[in-house]
Motif scaffolding. Structure first.
Motif, PDB file in Angstrom:
ATOM      1  N   GLU A 234      55.130  37.309  29.240  1.00 18.32           N
ATOM      2  CA  GLU A 234      54.290  38.484  29.445  1.00 18.32           C
ATOM      3  C   GLU A 234      55.083  39.787  29.557  1.00 18.32           C
ATOM      4  O   GLU A 234      54.496  40.861  29.669  1.00 18.32           O
ATOM      5  CB  GLU A 234      53.428  38.305  30.700  1.00 18.32           C
ATOM      6  N   HIS A 235      56.413  39.671  29.629  1.00 23.48           N
ATOM      7  CA  HIS A 235      57.294  40.844  29.723  1.00 23.48           C
ATOM      8  C   HIS A 235      57.007  41.681  30.966  1.00 23.48           C
ATOM      9  O   HIS A 235      56.967  42.906  30.915  1.00 23.48           O
ATOM     10  CB  HIS A 235      57.209  41.711  28.465  1.00 23.48           C
ATOM     11  N   GLY A 236      56.815  41.004  32.074  1.00 24.76           N
ATOM     12  CA  GLY A 236      56.591  41.672  33.347  1.00 24.76           C
ATOM     13  C   GLY A 236      57.214  40.856  34.466  1.00 24.76           C
ATOM     14  O   GLY A 236      57.863  39.835  34.225  1.00 24.76           O
ATOM     15  N   ILE A 237      57.018  41.295  35.686  1.00 19.86           N
ATOM     16  CA  ILE A 237      57.582  40.616  36.851  1.00 19.86           C
ATOM     17  C   ILE A 237      56.465  40.374  37.858  1.00 19.86           C
ATOM     18  O   ILE A 237      55.660  41.263  38.129  1.00 19.86           O
ATOM     19  CB  ILE A 237      58.705  41.463  37.494  1.00 19.86           C
ATOM     20  N   LYS A 238      56.407  39.169  38.390  1.00 19.69           N
ATOM     21  CA  LYS A 238      55.409  38.777  39.389  1.00 19.69           C
ATOM     22  C   LYS A 238      56.108  38.192  40.607  1.00 19.69           C
ATOM     23  O   LYS A 238      57.232  37.699  40.526  1.00 19.69           O
ATOM     24  CB  LYS A 238      54.471  37.698  38.827  1.00 19.69           C
TER      25      LYS A 238
END
Length: 99
Positions: free
Chosen positions: A75-79
């Motif tokens: 998703e090219h993000g950080i969680k």
């Protein structure tokens, strides 16, 4: 976002982030898997007692950590680990119980 969370204003090229995550999987997370496998093999061969709670917590911690990496790669993000856990539930197929 949760009420206590605050956004961070930073920018990083996605390629740099993805390269970091892949390197992290091959180094940090691979070493965790090897270490856990070795510990379990030693326990099995010596009939030692397993601290089930500690093992459960370690599996939970590793699973959620690697799901964070999966989220970043896909998703090219950080969680957070909790958010990554929910993400994992939504994208990983459920295993069917044998009849």
């Amino acid at each position: 976002m949760y009420e206590s969370e605050q956004g961070l204003n930073y920018a990083i090229e996605i390629k740099t982030l993805l390269n970091y995550v892949i390197e992290n999987l091959y180094s940090y997370w691979a070493s965790w898997i090897i270490r856990l496998d070795h510990q379990l093999a030693c326990i099995r061969s010596s009939d030692q007692w397993i601290d089930v709670q500690q093992l459960d917590e370690t599996v939970e911690w590793c699973t959620l950590g690697m799901l964070r990496q999966l989220y970043t790669l896909k998703e090219h993000g950080i969680k957070s680990k909790v958010e990554a856990g929910y993400y994992g539930i939504t994208i990983i197929p459920q295993l069917k119980k044998p009849p």
